[in-house]
Design a protein around this motif. Structure first.
Motif, PDB file in Angstrom:
ATOM      1  N   PRO A 196      -1.325  12.424  14.248  1.00 15.53           N
ATOM      2  CA  PRO A 196      -1.834  11.049  14.433  1.00 15.53           C
ATOM      3  C   PRO A 196      -1.664  10.189  13.183  1.00 15.53           C
ATOM      4  O   PRO A 196      -1.443   8.983  13.291  1.00 15.53           O
ATOM      5  CB  PRO A 196      -3.311  11.254  14.742  1.00 15.53           C
ATOM      6  N   SER A 197      -1.720  10.807  12.007  1.00 17.06           N
ATOM      7  CA  SER A 197      -1.681   9.967  10.816  1.00 17.06           C
ATOM      8  C   SER A 197      -0.316   9.319  10.617  1.00 17.06           C
ATOM      9  O   SER A 197      -0.196   8.325   9.927  1.00 17.06           O
ATOM     10  CB  SER A 197      -2.055  10.789   9.587  1.00 17.06           C
ATOM     11  N   ILE A 250       1.348   8.097  13.170  1.00 19.98           N
ATOM     12  CA  ILE A 250       1.479   7.106  14.239  1.00 19.98           C
ATOM     13  C   ILE A 250       0.469   6.014  13.978  1.00 19.98           C
ATOM     14  O   ILE A 250      -0.716   6.199  14.169  1.00 19.98           O
ATOM     15  CB  ILE A 250       1.231   7.754  15.616  1.00 19.98           C
ATOM     16  N   GLN A 251       0.972   4.864  13.450  1.00 20.84           N
ATOM     17  CA  GLN A 251       0.029   3.837  13.010  1.00 20.84           C
ATOM     18  C   GLN A 251       0.300   2.500  13.690  1.00 20.84           C
ATOM     19  O   GLN A 251       0.289   1.454  13.068  1.00 20.84           O
ATOM     20  CB  GLN A 251       0.129   3.646  11.495  1.00 20.84           C
ATOM     21  N   GLN A 255      -7.959   8.784  13.725  1.00 16.94           N
ATOM     22  CA  GLN A 255      -9.143   9.557  13.385  1.00 16.94           C
ATOM     23  C   GLN A 255     -10.156   8.738  12.593  1.00 16.94           C
ATOM     24  O   GLN A 255     -11.357   8.917  12.735  1.00 16.94           O
ATOM     25  CB  GLN A 255      -8.733  10.805  12.588  1.00 16.94           C
ATOM     26  N   LEU A 268      -1.422   0.717  15.586  1.00 18.90           N
ATOM     27  CA  LEU A 268      -2.558  -0.209  15.669  1.00 18.90           C
ATOM     28  C   LEU A 268      -2.681  -1.071  14.426  1.00 18.90           C
ATOM     29  O   LEU A 268      -3.275  -2.122  14.454  1.00 18.90           O
ATOM     30  CB  LEU A 268      -3.849   0.585  15.867  1.00 18.90           C
ATOM     31  N   LYS A 269      -2.091  -0.560  13.330  1.00 14.54           N
ATOM     32  CA  LYS A 269      -2.215  -1.304  12.088  1.00 14.54           C
ATOM     33  C   LYS A 269      -1.063  -2.309  11.968  1.00 14.54           C
ATOM     34  O   LYS A 269      -0.006  -2.112  12.558  1.00 14.54           O
ATOM     35  CB  LYS A 269      -2.165  -0.308  10.920  1.00 14.54           C
ATOM     36  N   ILE A 327      -7.144  18.542  17.457  1.00 15.87           N
ATOM     37  CA  ILE A 327      -8.068  17.481  17.867  1.00 15.87           C
ATOM     38  C   ILE A 327      -8.506  17.723  19.308  1.00 15.87           C
ATOM     39  O   ILE A 327      -9.690  17.639  19.662  1.00 15.87           O
ATOM     40  CB  ILE A 327      -7.388  16.118  17.728  1.00 15.87           C
ATOM     41  N   LEU A 351     -13.429  19.022  13.575  1.00 14.08           N
ATOM     42  CA  LEU A 351     -12.037  19.267  13.938  1.00 14.08           C
ATOM     43  C   LEU A 351     -11.326  17.957  14.288  1.00 14.08           C
ATOM     44  O   LEU A 351     -10.235  17.636  13.799  1.00 14.08           O
ATOM     45  CB  LEU A 351     -11.962  20.213  15.138  1.00 14.08           C
ATOM     46  N   VAL A 352     -12.018  17.171  15.174  1.00 13.20           N
ATOM     47  CA  VAL A 352     -11.401  15.929  15.634  1.00 13.20           C
ATOM     48  C   VAL A 352     -11.112  15.014  14.453  1.00 13.20           C
ATOM     49  O   VAL A 352     -10.065  14.360  14.351  1.00 13.20           O
ATOM     50  CB  VAL A 352     -12.316  15.233  16.657  1.00 13.20           C
ATOM     51  N   LEU A 353     -12.051  14.918  13.523  1.00 19.32           N
ATOM     52  CA  LEU A 353     -11.886  13.922  12.456  1.00 19.32           C
ATOM     53  C   LEU A 353     -10.956  14.387  11.352  1.00 19.32           C
ATOM     54  O   LEU A 353     -10.379  13.595  10.643  1.00 19.32           O
ATOM     55  CB  LEU A 353     -13.250  13.583  11.866  1.00 19.32           C
ATOM     56  N   THR A 354     -10.841  15.693  11.161  1.00 19.34           N
ATOM     57  CA  THR A 354     -10.127  16.127   9.970  1.00 19.34           C
ATOM     58  C   THR A 354      -8.774  16.735  10.246  1.00 19.34           C
ATOM     59  O   THR A 354      -7.888  16.631   9.393  1.00 19.34           O
ATOM     60  CB  THR A 354     -10.968  17.166   9.200  1.00 19.34           C
ATOM     61  N   ARG A 355      -8.527  17.356  11.358  1.00 18.87           N
ATOM     62  CA  ARG A 355      -7.263  18.068  11.539  1.00 18.87           C
ATOM     63  C   ARG A 355      -6.100  17.117  11.688  1.00 18.87           C
ATOM     64  O   ARG A 355      -6.230  16.009  12.175  1.00 18.87           O
ATOM     65  CB  ARG A 355      -7.356  19.010  12.747  1.00 18.87           C
ATOM     66  N   LYS A 356      -4.919  17.624  11.280  1.00 17.80           N
ATOM     67  CA  LYS A 356      -3.753  16.744  11.306  1.00 17.80           C
ATOM     68  C   LYS A 356      -3.016  16.829  12.631  1.00 17.80           C
ATOM     69  O   LYS A 356      -2.293  15.903  12.994  1.00 17.80           O
ATOM     70  CB  LYS A 356      -2.786  17.161  10.174  1.00 17.80           C
ATOM     71  N   GLY A 404      -5.351   2.292  10.470  1.00 17.86           N
ATOM     72  CA  GLY A 404      -4.264   2.640  11.377  1.00 17.86           C
ATOM     73  C   GLY A 404      -4.291   4.102  11.793  1.00 17.86           C
ATOM     74  O   GLY A 404      -3.563   4.511  12.678  1.00 17.86           O
ATOM     75  N   TYR A 405      -5.167   4.892  11.150  1.00 19.19           N
ATOM     76  CA  TYR A 405      -5.283   6.293  11.568  1.00 19.19           C
ATOM     77  C   TYR A 405      -6.289   6.392  12.689  1.00 19.19           C
ATOM     78  O   TYR A 405      -7.427   5.932  12.566  1.00 19.19           O
ATOM     79  CB  TYR A 405      -5.719   7.169  10.395  1.00 19.19           C
TER      80      TYR A 405
END
Lengths: 627, 102
Positions: free
Chosen positions: B92-93, B95-96, A608, B98-99, B30, B20-25, A605-606
């Protein structure tokens, strides 16, 4: 449709019309309609008596292929005589009921019952077809059931009605079988054809017929319903005993007497004589006023039945008519007395029907007393009454008859009449002359016309003039003139014997108190109740209980086992269903869920993470393309 | 100037941007990471233009791309503002959608 058909139908249908009107108009309709009935009957009586000796008329009732059942009437001399008697007595009983039942509830039901009773009897008297006769016969049974059980709140009334119904059903079964066998024998239901064929009935059918009328006419082994029927209202008793119901059996025998075989006639004489004696004996020991009269009726019916048996239906007819008037009078008189005494008794516990409690001074109730006295004298056969003449006729016929049993019957008549005088005197003395009792106030309330009119009318009809102008010659006006001579010694003998006996019995009973220790066998009416209880009721109950236990043990047991098996089977099915069918389905979805779970781990769901996987795949793809 | 260094630099930029894209909060970082990756591409265009000295296609395209990248960044920021309005956050973390809902 002939004129006479309409006339006779009118006779039978008028009471039914009265019943219908009674539903809407209630008041006084019943006795008005019986009054019209009475007038029409008198007219019919005159017209027919003037012009014809018999009417035979019919209408097709229903058809069974080529065979048709007819609704026909066959009116001969006997029916003509009975029609006015039935309607007069019914009319007087209706009038009397207005006073007697004044304080009762559900009068409409009561009068409907009376009208239904009258209608059934008239239909029975007129019917000229065995099917119609049986129909009317059953209607009589039903009407008596309804009226005997009129006091619904009394338990014994219900039982008495049930007893009358069951004993009559027992006989009716035999009568119905006899009718069917008669059809097989004569190929016809038509009464006139059967009688005109002059063929004697087969023995078996004759005996079935004889047994079939025993209950209705209260003859020996089946007579005990009649005393129990006294729980009904007194006017109903008057109607049952005088004009309807009990004389139906005798009347049927009179109608069929030309074709009865000799052995059945002998059987009738034997049973009738026996019933006459036993009824009279039982009457001497009763305490209930109405039961004395009931046993007296049984005994008189026995005399009539026996008269048919010695091939003298005319004698039976004559005695039936004279008996109808004075017995109706006795019941109405006693009913009136009961009614007056109930109003004047000292406390409510006193049973006014028990002669041990009575002792009403006759001067307080002069009209009731004198009319009852006249009826009693007629019952005893004292000269100048109708009872004397009809008994004279019976004795003469018995004496003159060539029948081998007639002397036996002759002796029985004299014995019965003697005992009749004794119990009648006992009734009169203990009811009116017993002065030691202080159970009743002397207030008099008897001068109500509804009570007086029927009593006086019936007492007028209890004298000799309804039979013959000559008080010592028993030749009835309406009988075809036969060579009828009473032996002189017989007339003189009975003229002297019965009054003297009456006088002696009066002296005897007046000088002593009532015996409190009656013969139990006679008081119980020869324990016929117990006998029938032992012979029929208990075996029936035994069989019933047997079937009950069989049903409980076997049929119910089987059903229980079946039910248990079904439940068990269902449980097995449900187990299999849950674990096999549902289990398979459940397994499928669980497997999918688990598999999906494994895949779903990567779907965190993340955004990234998705991106990471995308890049990872892209890098893998590039590596694959490049190398 | 040896374009090899440029390419290395671009690789480093892509790596940094991806990291940056993969790790920043925060979405801002991003977006910055994405910009870095884009600029790495631009750098590649410039670098590989050395193989064709007679024209300057690479450099020209880079200029265009930079102009478009500005627009794209503006769009990105606009989206970020909408996201912030909708979810009250730009992490982003958290906002989920999609799950499956837990």
């Amino acid at each position: 449709m002939s004129q006479s058909f309409i006339l006779v139908s009118l006779i039978c249908c008028l009471p039914f019309a009265g019943m219908l009107m009674n539903l809407w108009l209630r008041k006084y309709v019943a006795y008005t309609s019986t009054f019209f009935l009475f007038i029409i009957n008198i007219l019919v009586f005159y017209f027919i008596n003037q012009h014809e000796t018999q009417i035979e008329t019919s209408l097709i009732w229903f058809k069974l292929q080529s065979f048709s059942i007819e609704l026909n009437y066959y009116i001969n001399r006997d029916s003509i005589l009975l029609l006015p008697v039935v309607s007069i007595i019914s009319f007087l009983v209706h009038v009397f009921s207005i006073g007697y039942m004044a304080y009762e509830k559900s009068l409409s039901r009561y009068f409907n019952g009376l009208l239904f009773f009258t209608a059934s009897m008239l239909l029975f008297v007129c019917a000229g077809n065995l099917i119609v006769i049986f129909l009317a016969w059953e209607c009589l049974g039903l009407a008596s059931y309804l009226l005997i059980g009129f006091y619904r709140e009394k338990t014994e009334a219900g039982f008495a009605a049930l007893k009358a119904m069951l004993l009559n059903r027992f006989s009716d079964l035999l009568l119905l079988s006899a009718i069917i066998l008669m059809f097989a024998y004569y190929q016809s239901f038509n009464l006139k054809e059967i009688i005109d064929s002059q063929q004697t009935l087969p023995q078996l059918v004759g005996w079935m017929l004889l047994l079939g009328v025993l209950a209705k006419s209260a003859q020996f082994p089946l007579m005990n319903w009649l005393p129990s029927a006294m729980t009904g209202p007194s006017p109903v008793s008057a109607l049952i005993h005088a004009a309807t119901m009990v004389i139906a059996g005798v009347y049927l025998m009179i109608r069929l007497s030309p074709i009865l075989p000799l052995s059945v006639l002998h059987g009738l004489t034997t049973i009738g004589s026996l019933t006459a004696l036993l009824g009279a004996l039982a009457a001497t020991q009763q305490f209930d006023v109405k039961k004395i009269l009931a046993y007296s009726t049984i005994s008189q019916l026995g005399l009539m039945m026996a008269a048919v048996g010695i091939a003298s239906p005319q004698a039976a007819m004559l005695h039936m008519i004279s008996h109808a008037f004075f017995k109706a009078g006795l019941f109405l008189g006693v009913g009136a007395l009961i009614h007056h005494l109930e109003e004047n008794r000292v406390n409510k516990e006193i049973n006014v029907q028990d002669i041990r409690n009575l002792g009403a001074p006759y001067k307080s109730y002069p009209y009731t007393f004198y009319t009852i006295l006249i009826f009693s004298l007629a019952l005893c056969g004292i000269p100048f009454t109708s009872g004397f003449l009809s008994k004279e006729y019976l004795l003469t016929q018995a004496w003159n008859s060539k029948n081998s049993l007639s002397i036996f019957y002759f002796v029985f008549i004299i014995l019965t009449s003697t005992i009749t005088v004794i119990y009648t005197t006992r009734l009169i003395v203990y009811t009116f002359f017993n002065k030691s009792k202080e159970n009743f106030n002397s207030a008099s309330s008897e001068k109500k016309p509804v009570f007086l009119f029927p009593l006086i009318a019936l007492s007028i009809a209890s004298f000799w003039w309804i039979i013959n102008f000559n008080p010592f010659h028993a030749d009835f006006y309406f009988f075809s003139k036969t060579t009828f001579t009473t032996p002189v010694w017989l007339t003189i003998g009975s003229t002297l014997f019965f009054p003297v006996l009456f006088f002696l019995a009066f002296r005897y009973f007046n000088s002593r108190d009532i015996s409190n220790s009656p013969n139990q066998l006679l008081l119980q009416g020869f324990a016929l109740d117990n006998l029938q209880q032992k012979l029929f009721v208990q075996p029936t109950l035994f069989i019933g209980n047997l079937f009950l236990s069989i049903e409980k043990k076997w049929i119910d047991g089987f059903i229980h086992v079946m039910a248990f098996a079904t439940v068990l089977f269902s449980h097995i099915i449900s187990f299999l269903d849950y674990w096999l069918v549902d289990g398979l389905v459940r397994m499928t979805y669980k497997a999918s869920y688990t598999l999906g779970g494994w895949v779903r781990v990567s779907r965190s769901g993340y955004v990234q993470h998705y991106l990471f996987w995308f890049l990872f795949t892209a890098v893998l793809f590039i590596i694959w393309v490049l190398f | 100037m040896n374009p090899t260094y440029l390419i290395y630099t671009a690789i480093v930029l892509v790596a940094i941007g991806t990291a940056l894209v993969l790790t920043r909060k925060s979405l801002l970082f991003i977006l910055i990471g994405i910009e870095l990756i884009l600029n790495a591409v631009n750098l590649n265009l410039v670098a590989f233009n050395h193989l064709y000295p007679q024209n300057v296609n690479g450099q020209t395209t880079t200029l265009f791309i930079m102009a478009i990248a500005i627009c794209e960044t503006a769009c990105g920021i606009a989206i970020m503002i909408q996201v912030a309005r909708q979810y009250k956050t730009i992490t982003p973390s958290s906002i989920q959608d999609l799950k499956e809902q837990a």
